[in-house]
Write a protein that holds these residues in place. Structure first.
Motif, mmCIF file in Angstrom:
data_model
loop_
_atom_site.group_PDB
_atom_site.id
_atom_site.type_symbol
_atom_site.label_atom_id
_atom_site.label_comp_id
_atom_site.label_asym_id
_atom_site.label_seq_id
_atom_site.Cartn_x
_atom_site.Cartn_y
_atom_site.Cartn_z
ATOM 1 N N TYR A 444 -3.811 13.060 -8.360
ATOM 2 C CA TYR A 444 -3.149 12.145 -7.441
ATOM 3 C C TYR A 444 -3.772 10.753 -7.570
ATOM 4 O O TYR A 444 -4.991 10.615 -7.722
ATOM 5 N N ARG A 445 -2.915 9.743 -7.463
ATOM 6 C CA ARG A 445 -3.437 8.380 -7.562
ATOM 7 C C ARG A 445 -2.568 7.423 -6.756
ATOM 8 O O ARG A 445 -1.435 7.747 -6.384
ATOM 9 N N CYS A 446 -3.107 6.231 -6.491
ATOM 10 C CA CYS A 446 -2.318 5.167 -5.882
ATOM 11 C C CYS A 446 -2.642 3.876 -6.622
ATOM 12 O O CYS A 446 -3.694 3.741 -7.254
ATOM 13 N N HIS A 447 -1.715 2.913 -6.559
ATOM 14 C CA HIS A 447 -1.940 1.672 -7.294
ATOM 15 C C HIS A 447 -2.913 0.774 -6.534
ATOM 16 O O HIS A 447 -3.288 1.041 -5.379
ATOM 17 N N ASP A 448 -3.346 -0.291 -7.184
ATOM 18 C CA ASP A 448 -4.443 -1.105 -6.662
ATOM 19 C C ASP A 448 -4.138 -1.719 -5.301
ATOM 20 O O ASP A 448 -5.027 -1.815 -4.440
ATOM 21 N N LEU A 449 -2.903 -2.164 -5.076
ATOM 22 C CA LEU A 449 -2.580 -2.794 -3.797
ATOM 23 C C LEU A 449 -2.630 -1.767 -2.663
ATOM 24 O O LEU A 449 -3.105 -2.069 -1.558
ATOM 25 N N LEU A 450 -2.136 -0.558 -2.921
ATOM 26 C CA LEU A 450 -2.244 0.491 -1.905
ATOM 27 C C LEU A 450 -3.699 0.857 -1.646
ATOM 28 O O LEU A 450 -4.092 1.149 -0.509
ATOM 29 N N ARG A 451 -4.521 0.831 -2.690
ATOM 30 C CA ARG A 451 -5.941 1.124 -2.505
ATOM 31 C C ARG A 451 -6.585 0.079 -1.593
ATOM 32 O O ARG A 451 -7.394 0.411 -0.718
ATOM 33 N N ILE A 452 -6.232 -1.177 -1.795
ATOM 34 C CA ILE A 452 -6.773 -2.235 -0.933
ATOM 35 C C ILE A 452 -6.333 -2.012 0.513
ATOM 36 O O ILE A 452 -7.127 -2.155 1.452
ATOM 37 N N TYR A 453 -5.065 -1.638 0.694
ATOM 38 C CA TYR A 453 -4.568 -1.378 2.050
ATOM 39 C C TYR A 453 -5.318 -0.183 2.666
ATOM 40 O O TYR A 453 -5.689 -0.216 3.850
ATOM 41 N N ALA A 454 -5.559 0.856 1.859
ATOM 42 C CA ALA A 454 -6.303 2.014 2.355
ATOM 43 C C ALA A 454 -7.723 1.613 2.753
ATOM 44 O O ALA A 454 -8.261 2.094 3.764
ATOM 45 N N GLU A 455 -8.342 0.736 1.978
ATOM 46 C CA GLU A 455 -9.685 0.253 2.325
ATOM 47 C C GLU A 455 -9.666 -0.495 3.649
ATOM 48 O O GLU A 455 -10.577 -0.334 4.476
ATOM 49 N N GLU A 456 -8.638 -1.304 3.878
ATOM 50 C CA GLU A 456 -8.527 -2.008 5.160
ATOM 51 C C GLU A 456 -8.451 -1.018 6.319
ATOM 52 O O GLU A 456 -9.107 -1.194 7.351
#
Length: 812
Positions: A444-456
């Motif tokens: 499973y993976r997500c793209h970089d922008l979703l990762r940034i949102y998840a970090e927020e």
């Protein structure tokens, strides 16, 4: 048509309507036939249902079967009274029969009385405006054409065609659906319906199915009083109106399958396109919808989209900045469009300035905001995130701690500290909401922008202690799993002494070396990222121990640059931690990695440091390994006498320590170096007991190495056939173990032996296979193998000789 011709669901094909009818007349008769089919009536039933009984004082009317047969076939005009009576008798069915009277008025009423009927049946054209600058979806458009039956591979036409376009927020689902709908609109002459169901709307309020259905009926059925109040009757009326028509229905931004099911036609001819962040799996299963998962744009397509938005000349003027800009947008069309809007709003600003704004991940989502909820990447993501279950949202937040590029169910379970089944459900929910993708099964993976949102979201919702505990569990998962796998790859290797994993950590288990190798292959990039994360986050022991566990795989696969870089990161971590054992191991392994890369001076420095550390601690096994590795360094420089000396010292130390695996390694190395010193019989005398010892302890990799050494010595003794047999044993084992470099090395030796036996065809094949592997690895040994093939002269008919250069064995 005979008077007994059955009109309804007889399975027989009714003759087409006669030519020469006016358009309005043709529409009336076609609708009449459609309604009678929908009601399942025969001409006898029509006669009975529309003829009033004769009674005293009452005006009677009688419509015979033969009359209805002529009217159904369009051979004569029915009276309005008969049409009205039929509509009244069918009003309870909810199939829209009252509209038939309006059609009669439109076809046969005098001029001036047609406005209501004509306006009520004007084909709807509800598609929104086409998408400007649409690009990058040629393959997807062709797929939709094929499924719609617009290419040479049409469907059967027996069912409603449903196209379900899914994908993450901002990936361009609506743009694709609307673009294709405009392209295909001419194929649907009865009109196009469009509804935004707002399944993932910033307002949080989705459109109810009943409200969307009523909206369609308001367009299709005309006056409100003609539409039944009951939901089921409305649905029946909707399906009846669409029956026999060719109409396109676009249902945009659906939340789930239940929201769209009441809006599906009941008979073929119409087509439905649905867009959703959900995969609509139940719709695919039950209604046989065609799924089209929309992915991110690759770099060239994202760059093309940017060029179309701001002009190709501007992109060409700053190619590096343009590439950086689309990279920071992660291939998400919404993000590229917002970045393009920023560039277009400031034509005097260089693209490099916008790219610089996007460079900082902490503020990237702030930059990708064009001022309203529909052009705000963060808002688009939040609509998905806020509509998932609590367990899934926590998994999404914690997934930002994982360094990627992808994660498995066991790793996710350890990260979140939950059972495997719960982790699987949470990941499934994230897939269904397009917050994760599953590019290959189980990863499973997500793209970089979703990762940034998840970090927020993680920063907002998780405590620092929660962060560190989750990271610790994740690192424990990878460390304990990698340690198990490493010991299966090298059964004679001394294990590390590891602390117990944290509670709720679920390390993976393997049944054998092949499974362990497959796990390393799948997790290769993840492990490198995890090592770097462990070092940066203050988990120094995890960093160096993971590097120890991963090193044998990286070496065997020829990932020497990756290994070299990871070892330097781990060594710095071990030094910060003050771990003498860790530093000794890492200096040791850096000696091998540097030797593989031809960095001889660096290798010598690391091996000397490792030997000193092992001497300080009195670790005889460690000293023996270091001498063994020093022999490899000497061999790489052609210093075989010194290599032999180091291997003999290693053998003495392994004997003293009772280390049988190391003893076998040293015996084989001594034999190998004797072979390079041209003492081939003595070489066999050492390699044969090494082979026996490897077999005894179950070290298949060592067994392969011993077979290769024996093959080399036998080849140079002139026992070429025995050499070929030895090399084939070695090659089979290396292939089984997945050691790419030594496959190539043994193939080179095998080719040499086959060439010596005049087996020219197989010799050439072996060298070609070796060269392919070495070129793939960018290994310098490829030069010598290429030279063999270049100098090789294929035999002419009747010629039993050929030429090849002398073997240039570089050994291990």
């Amino acid at each position: 048509m005979g008077k007994e011709f059955p009109v309804g669901r007889s399975g027989r094909t009714r003759p087409p309507l006669p030519a020469g009818l006016l358009p309005s007349e043709h529409g009336f008769f076609a609708e009449l036939r459609r309604l009678i089919d929908a009601a399942g009536l025969t001409v006898r039933a029509l006669e009975e249902s529309t003829s009033s009984p004769k009674s005293p004082g009452a005006q009677s009317c009688f419509y015979s079967k033969s009359q209805w047969s002529r009217w159904i076939n369009g051979q004569s005009q029915p009276p309005r009274k008969a049409v009205r009576r039929l509509a009244e008798n069918l009003a309870h069915t909810g199939i829209g029969a009252t509209l038939l009277v309006d059609l009669w008025d439109g076809a046969f009423a005098p001029p001036g009385e047609l406005s209501r009927a004509q306006s009520a049946f004007m084909p709807p054209r509800q598609l929104p405006a086409g998408v400007p600058f649409f690009t990058g979806r040629t393959a997807e458009l062709e797929t939709l054409d094929e499924w719609a039956g617009l290419t040479e591979s049409p469907g059967t036409g027996s069912t409603v065609v449903i196209l379900a376009i899914s994908g993450t927020a901002g990936v361009g689902k609506t743009a694709l659906a609307v673009t294709w709908a405009h392209r295909a609109a001419s194929q649907f002459p009865d009109g196009q319906l469009f509804a935004d169901l707002r399944g993932y709307d910033p307002s949080g309020t989705a459109v109810a199915s009943a409200a969307a259905l009523r909206g369609f009926l308001d367009v299709l059925a005309g006056p409100t009083e003609r539409i039944p109040a009951d939901d089921a009757a409305q649905a029946a009326m909707y399906r009846s109106f669409l029956a026999g028509r060719r109409m396109l229905i676009v249902l945009d931004n659906a939340r789930d399958a239940e929201q769209v099911r009441p809006l599906l036609p009941g008979s073929p001819g119409c087509m439905v396109i649905i867009t959703s962040r959900s995969q609509l799996t139940s719709l695919i299963a039950a209604e046989c919808a065609h799924p089209l998962a929309l992915d991110l744009l690759d770099a060239p397509k994202a760059r093309e989209l940017l060029a179309r938005r701001i002009g190709a000349s501007r992109v060409a003027a700053e190619p590096v900045a343009a590439t950086e800009l689309v990279t920071h947008c992660a291939g998400l069309p919404l993000a590229v469009g917002i970045a393009a809007a920023l560039a277009a709003a400031h034509p005097g600003h260089p693209l490099a300035a916008i790219a610089a704004e996007l460079r900082d991940a902490r503020s990237r989502l702030d930059t990708l905001d064009a001022g309203d909820m529909t052009s705000n990447v963060r808002a688009a993501f939040s609509c998905s995130y806020e509509n998932i279950a609590a367990a899934a949202s926590r998994m999404f937040r914690l997934s930002s701690l994982h360094p990627g590029p992808d994660i498995t169910v066991p790793a996710a379970a350890s990260l979140a500290g939950v059972p495997l089944a719960q982790a699987r459900r949470a990941l499934g929910d994230l897939i269904a909401s397009a917050l994760l993708t599953e590019p290959v099964p189980g990863r499973y993976r997500c793209h970089d922008l979703l990762r940034i949102y998840a970090e927020e979201q993680a920063q907002a919702c998780e405590s620092d202690r929660g962060h560190r505990d989750a990271a610790n569990r994740m690192l424990d998962h990878y460390l304990h799993t990698a340690h198990k796998a490493a010991l299966l790859l090298s059964p004679g290797r001394d294990p590390l002494v590891l602390p117990q994993p944290k509670p709720a950590v679920v390390p993976e288990s393997f049944t054998g070396g092949n499974q362990a190798l497959a796990w390393f292959e799948a997790e290769h990039r993840v492990l490198l990222a995890v090592i770097a994360l462990a070092a940066d986050a203050g988990f120094e022991d995890h960093a160096w121990q993971l590097t120890w566990a991963t090193g044998r795989f990286l070496d065997r696969r020829g990932h020497w640059k990756d290994w070299h870089a990871a070892l330097h990161i781990a060594l710095a971590a071990a030094e910060r931690r003050g771990s003498q054992a860790g530093q000794a191991h890492l200096h040791d392994h850096l000696g091998i990695a540097a030797t593989r890369l031809g960095l001889h001076q660096e290798a010598d420095s690391h091996l000397r440091r490792a030997l000193a550390l092992y001497q300080q601690s009195g670790d005889r096994k460690g000293m023996a390994r270091t001498h063994q590795f020093a022999g490899m360094l000497m061999e790489s420089q052609g210093r075989y006498d010194e290599a032999l000396d180091h291997s003999q010292r290693a053998l003495e130390l392994f004997w003293a320590a009772g280390e049988r695996s190391g003893e076998a390694d040293a015996l084989n190395a001594i034999g190998w170096f004797y072979a390079h010193l041209r003492d081939y019989r003595r070489a066999i005398a050492f390699c044969q007991p090494a082979l026996d010892l490897y077999r005894d302890i179950g070290d298949r990799h060592g067994e392969a190495a011993a077979w290769d050494s024996l093959g080399y010595a036998r080849h140079h003794l002139g026992a070429h056939a025995q050499a070929v047999v030895s090399y084939r044993h070695a090659l089979d084992l290396y292939c089984e173990l997945g050691n790419r470099y030594y496959q190539a090395d043994t193939l080179t030796h095998l080719g040499d032996a086959q060439h010596a036996t005049k087996d020219l065809k197989n010799a050439s094949t072996a060298w070609q296979q070796a060269l392919a592997i070495l070129d793939e690895m960018h290994h310098p040994d490829a030069t010598a193998v290429r030279a063999r093939l270049t100098a090789f002269v294929p035999p002419q008919p009747g010629d039993r000789s050929c030429r090849a250069p002398e073997s240039n064995h570089q050994g291990r």
